[in-house]
Write a protein that holds these residues in place. Structure first.
Motif: not given
Lengths: 304, 121
Positions: A135-140, A108-119
């Motif tokens: 991935g859906t669990y991570i998104m929730s 979850i933290d890895r996906v959050i970090a990458q989304l913040r980089v994209i932003c």
């Protein structure tokens, strides 16, 4: 560009302005003037550059998710959108099943970090997400936890999110949400029954007012085909058009196998019976081995 | 063959060379597909909307692109046939998605472009 007068367009496009505008067009004799006027009218009298639209792909567990690159390429080619493939390594089922929450926190933290980089790289861009399985669990979790991240369109498939998840509580975090349900997909049910924290939204749908469920005669990973993307995901991701699936109406009630699976408390059997039994067996074996070792030592001491 | 026609556009709009190159690339990538004007604007990035309108007007005249207008239902998706000018659009139209006749609102009208022979560019 010479010879063309500056066309004045109504600043707003109120319901009555269409009639006025049509009348105004009749006064323009030059075809080029009319072209400018019509384009300006459609865009509200000024050039509205579309916000950049970015599509992010998030995969599930126990996979290297080859579909991500193929789908990303298709999105870039057919839709002209920027795509990002996000991963968190080949997440093993034993980590997925382990109900201790910190084991799930890593991805979850890895996906959050990458989304913040994209932003950060694409300020102002609208971010749509296609998420599969874990991935859906991570998104929730991201929708619940991250106040700074919001999304344009979210496409879920093979979802392992609980059907009790309160999508309405995170409604402000996205524009549209579609959940593609595979009626032959048993993995979300197994995930829900085998441990704690997951759900079977990918097998039955969420039945929530802010989330549109679409049912397909699919198993867990049957969504990742060019045909499914072209027919269902592309109109949704690009234009927000949700193409209905005929299977939603045609599907029948779950069969006996699914009903039994939903009733089977695998998590309790696994974690309250099997794991303690294995632990007890391990302790017994260790005790026996130590006892045997002790006897050997005593025998050896007796000999010498 | 088509490059010559794009060259004609470039000579007419010399200050928009980069935008016309992007238009040529867009036509190739989106051959026979529809693009709303907003996306076309984002893709080819002309200096202004006015310039975009003029370039696309010339491109339409040269047969490189087809411009059309479509009425979008409030339930999403186009309704009725496509129109070549806004003047053709009726004040009222039957919305098959809603199942009733509705007054056409300006907000419902979308401008689209199609690149019919983009693959040959």
């Amino acid at each position: 560009l010479t010879g063309i007068t500056q066309v004045e367009i109504p600043a707003t496009r109120s319901p009555s302005s269409l009639t006025e505008f049509k009348a105004y067009l009749t006064t323009l004799t030059d075809a080029r003037e009319r072209a400018i006027a019509e384009a300006s009218f459609i865009l509200g009298g000024r050039a509205q550059l579309e916000h950049e639209h970015v599509v992010v792909l998030v995969h599930g567990i126990n996979t290297d998710a080859e579909w991500q690159e193929a789908l990303a390429d298709q999105i870039r080619t057919e839709c002209g959108l920027v795509t990002y493939v996000i991963g968190y390594g080949n997440y093993k089922p034993r980590h997925f099943l382990w109900p201790y929450w910190d084991m799930r926190r890593g991805p979850i933290d890895r996906v959050i970090a990458q989304l913040r980089v994209i932003c950060a790289e694409k300020p102002g861009a609208r971010i749509s997400v296609i998420a599969h399985s874990f991935g859906t669990y991570i998104m929730s979790k991201i929708l619940l936890d991250c106040a700074d991240l919001s999304f344009h369109r979210i496409q879920l498939c093979g979802a392992v999110v609980d059907t009790q998840f309160k999508w309405e509580s995170v409604r402000s975090k996205f524009t549209q949400l579609v959940n593609d349900v595979g009626t032959r997909d048993l993995w979300p049910i197994l995930a829900k029954q085998s441990t704690w924290g997951y759900g079977d939204g990918g097998s039955f749908g969420f039945k929530n007012s802010v989330c549109r469920d679409r049912h397909f005669d699919y198993a867990h990973s049957d969504f990742m085909t060019p045909e499914h993307f072209s027919n269902f995901w592309k109109p949704y991701i690009v234009d927000g058009e949700i193409i209905a699936s005929l299977w939603t109406k045609q599907r029948r009630a779950p069969g006996l196998k699914v009903k039994l699976l939903r009733m089977l408390p695998i998590n309790y059997l696994l974690w309250w019976v099997l794991v303690p039994a294995i632990t007890l067996l391990s302790v017994t074996c260790a005790y026996w081995a130590l006892k045997r070792l002790y006897e050997l030592i005593m025998l050896w001491r007796g000999l010498y | 063959m088509c490059s010559t026609r794009y060259d004609a556009l470039t000579s007419e709009f010399p200050e928009e060379v980069a935008a016309i190159q992007r238009l040529e690339e867009t036509a190739r990538r989106f051959a026979d597909r529809e693009l709303p004007v907003q996306r076309l604007y984002a893709l080819i990035q002309p200096s202004s909307l006015r310039t975009l309108a003029l370039i696309m007007h010339r491109a339409s005249e040269a047969g490189l692109a087809q411009r059309f207008f479509r009425i979008q239902s409030e339930r999403r998706g186009g309704i009725g046939r496509d129109f070549t000018t806004i003047q053709e659009i009726p004040d009222e139209i039957y919305d098959s998605r809603l199942g009733c006749t509705v007054e056409v609102k300006a907000e419902q009208i979308g401008m689209f472009f199609r690149f019919p022979d983009g693959v040959q560019v």
